[in-house]
Design an enzyme around this catalytic site. Structure first.
Site, PDB file in Angstrom:
ATOM      1  N   ASP A 170       0.811  -1.213   0.000  1.00  0.00           N
ATOM      2  CA  ASP A 170       0.000   0.000   0.000  1.00  0.00           C
ATOM      3  C   ASP A 170       0.847   1.268   0.000  1.00  0.00           C
ATOM      4  O   ASP A 170       0.424   2.301  -0.510  1.00  0.00           O
ATOM      5  CB  ASP A 170      -0.914   0.037   1.232  1.00  0.00           C
ATOM      6  CG  ASP A 170      -1.932  -1.084   1.239  1.00  0.00           C
ATOM      7  OD1 ASP A 170      -1.995  -1.855   0.266  1.00  0.00           O
ATOM      8  OD2 ASP A 170      -2.664  -1.204   2.247  1.00  0.00           O
ATOM      9  N   ASP A 254      -2.526   5.539  -2.897  1.00  0.00           N
ATOM     10  CA  ASP A 254      -1.919   4.362  -2.294  1.00  0.00           C
ATOM     11  C   ASP A 254      -1.183   3.617  -3.398  1.00  0.00           C
ATOM     12  O   ASP A 254      -1.693   3.488  -4.520  1.00  0.00           O
ATOM     13  CB  ASP A 254      -2.976   3.444  -1.680  1.00  0.00           C
ATOM     14  CG  ASP A 254      -3.490   3.941  -0.333  1.00  0.00           C
ATOM     15  OD1 ASP A 254      -3.195   5.098   0.038  1.00  0.00           O
ATOM     16  OD2 ASP A 254      -4.204   3.173   0.347  1.00  0.00           O
ATOM     17  N   HIS A 303      -7.490  -0.254  -4.206  1.00  0.00           N
ATOM     18  CA  HIS A 303      -6.374  -1.153  -4.496  1.00  0.00           C
ATOM     19  C   HIS A 303      -6.753  -2.100  -5.629  1.00  0.00           C
ATOM     20  O   HIS A 303      -7.778  -2.764  -5.603  1.00  0.00           O
ATOM     21  CB  HIS A 303      -5.910  -1.906  -3.252  1.00  0.00           C
ATOM     22  CG  HIS A 303      -5.490  -0.982  -2.146  1.00  0.00           C
ATOM     23  ND1 HIS A 303      -5.315  -1.408  -0.845  1.00  0.00           N
ATOM     24  CD2 HIS A 303      -5.217   0.363  -2.140  1.00  0.00           C
ATOM     25  CE1 HIS A 303      -4.947  -0.379  -0.092  1.00  0.00           C
ATOM     26  NE2 HIS A 303      -4.892   0.708  -0.867  1.00  0.00           N
ATOM     27  N   ASP A 305      -5.139  -4.824  -6.959  1.00  0.00           N
ATOM     28  CA  ASP A 305      -4.605  -6.173  -7.105  1.00  0.00           C
ATOM     29  C   ASP A 305      -5.539  -7.318  -6.720  1.00  0.00           C
ATOM     30  O   ASP A 305      -5.161  -8.486  -6.837  1.00  0.00           O
ATOM     31  CB  ASP A 305      -3.264  -6.306  -6.377  1.00  0.00           C
ATOM     32  CG  ASP A 305      -3.290  -5.740  -4.969  1.00  0.00           C
ATOM     33  OD1 ASP A 305      -4.368  -5.348  -4.503  1.00  0.00           O
ATOM     34  OD2 ASP A 305      -2.212  -5.686  -4.341  1.00  0.00           O
ATOM     35  N   CYS A 407      -0.702  -7.995  -1.190  1.00  0.00           N
ATOM     36  CA  CYS A 407      -0.809  -6.853  -0.280  1.00  0.00           C
ATOM     37  C   CYS A 407       0.226  -6.914   0.844  1.00  0.00           C
ATOM     38  O   CYS A 407       0.777  -5.886   1.238  1.00  0.00           O
ATOM     39  CB  CYS A 407      -2.200  -6.806   0.349  1.00  0.00           C
ATOM     40  SG  CYS A 407      -3.548  -6.528  -0.789  1.00  0.00           S
TER      41      CYS A 407
END
Length: 423
Positions: A170, A254, A303, A305, A407
């Site tokens: 992150d 992020d 995010h 991913d 992550c």
């Protein structure tokens, strides 16, 4: 390591000149004076060089320890986060916009306090085992510093306590030999960078580039204080309209909203990444890299991913529940689009900060090995059908803190070169 060269000068030559002058008398006074002058000048010059060179340091010639261009080249070194001392973030507007309604009572009750102790203990043990398995696979593992995240801090614009250093993906983005510290968008994560600074300074001293993106003030103007979310339908409607809890008051992003494929990086505008942040990255990385904005049918984008995870050259996992709205451009570029199977994680397992689709949040050890959840047997079979060996690890309790394998890690070094995969 640094080598320091030191030289010392002296005045013995000058003393010798004086002695010679006294012995030979006036007949050679001129010669002695010239010798004295010459020798003293040499001694003075040598002394000055010593003073100058005492302050000169030369970096030892060695290979930069930081180098990663994509998500799949052979992994050699990785940062793995820590669950220790993790705190539930205070239930502020930006946290509310990024979490699901069924968990709001949990945040209202526990915000600013530690996550449940038993659950946290299991998460810590899972991540330790994950580190052991990475080492067994030949990967060097580095960790951030343990910190006390319960400390309350105050800036001119807000007051908050901390959260954790569990998700290095992150906050840290490695592009080539450069480490970029993301500014973040949650107030509870304002000082998260402190846990990684000893590592980053070490990498910098060994030759890595180190960039810190502009730190936002995180004043009230950065957030839509009246962000109108009540239901999932609200979320879908707002996302479709391009409305997010973060405004364009100042750049924020992020690092986990970016995914890398050599000279091309893909990013989404999300609840934590605004267009100003994306534009800062675009200008910073130009002209060597291209930054492409892509979007998804996602009620809660945060995010990239667990929505769009590139696992090989021209090979991407694309979440079937959150289809990419620009998928045709990847097909035209000759990419293979793989839709992962429905996650197997049970409904009653707490996912305070994420969705079940962490099943596709995998870490590629190379383009023929992948670290995947030991419980997710269907996605294991999918990888095997692609000719990719699965390294199975159970991090189910660690998942609850908001991340899967991708992550929980930032790859520091992968063995590969800069190439183009997207045309």
């Amino acid at each position: 390591m640094l080598r320091v060269r030191c030289l010392r000068g002296g005045s013995r030559g000058a003393e010798a000149a004086h002695l010679i002058g006294a012995m030979v008398g006036r007949a050679v006074t001129g010669w002695a004076q010239r010798a004295l002058q010459s020798t003293s000048s040499a001694a003075a010059a040598q002394s000055q060089r010593a003073i100058d060179e005492e302050h000169v340091t030369e970096p030892e010639q060695q290979e930069c320890p930081v180098c990663s261009y994509n998500e799949w080249d052979p992994l050699e070194e990785v940062i793995v986060g820590r669950a220790e001392n993790a705190q539930v973030p205070p239930f502020t507007v930006e946290v509310k916009a990024n979490t699901y309604e069924k968990y709001w009572p949990f945040y209202q009750k526990n915000g600013g306090q530690a996550f449940p102790a038993d659950h946290l203990k299991k998460a810590v043990a899972e991540i330790e085992e994950m580190c052991n398995i990475l080492r067994h696979e030949g990967v060097t593992v580095r960790r951030p510093e343990p910190m006390d995240w319960s400390v309350v801090y105050k800036t001119p614009d807000f007051t908050s306590s901390g959260m954790y250093a569990a998700m290095p993906r992150d906050i840290l983005l490695v592009v080539g030999n450069e480490i970029i510290e993301a500014p973040m968008a949650w107030r509870a994560r304002f000082f998260e960078y402190r846990a990684y600074r000893p590592l980053i300074k070490e990498y910098f001293r060994k030759g890595a580039k180190w960039t810190t993106a502009p730190k936002p003030t995180m004043s009230d103007e950065l957030y839509d204080q009246e962000y109108p979310i009540r239901t999932v339908e609200d979320r879908h409607k707002l996302a479709a309209q391009g409305k997010f809890v973060t405004t364009e008051h100042e750049p924020c992003f992020d690092a986990a909203d970016f995914i890398r494929a050599g000279r091309d990086l893909f990013v989404q505008r999300s609840q934590v990444t605004n267009f100003m942040g994306i534009e800062w990255m675009r200008r910073h990385l130009a002209p060597d890299y291209n930054v492409h904005i892509i979007s998804f049918k996602d009620p809660n984008p945060m995010h990239i991913d667990a929505t769009f995870n590139i696992i090989g050259p021209g090979l991407v996992l694309s979440n079937p529940d959150r289809p990419c709205q620009q998928i045709e451009m990847f097909k035209k570029a000759g990419w293979t689009i793989v839709k992962p199977p429905t996650p197997l994680i049970p409904d009653d397992h707490p996912l305070w900060m994420s969705s079940k689709w962490l099943s596709m949040n995998v870490l590629m050890l190379d383009n023929k090995r992948v670290m995947v959840d030991a419980n997710e047997t269907t996605i294991q079979k999918m990888f095997e059908s692609l000719g990719i060996k699965t390294v199975k690890v159970n991090i189910r309790h660690a998942n609850s803190l908001g991340g899967g394998f991708h992550c929980w890690t930032t790859d520091v070094r992968r063995r590969g070169t800069l190439q183009s995969y997207f045309h």
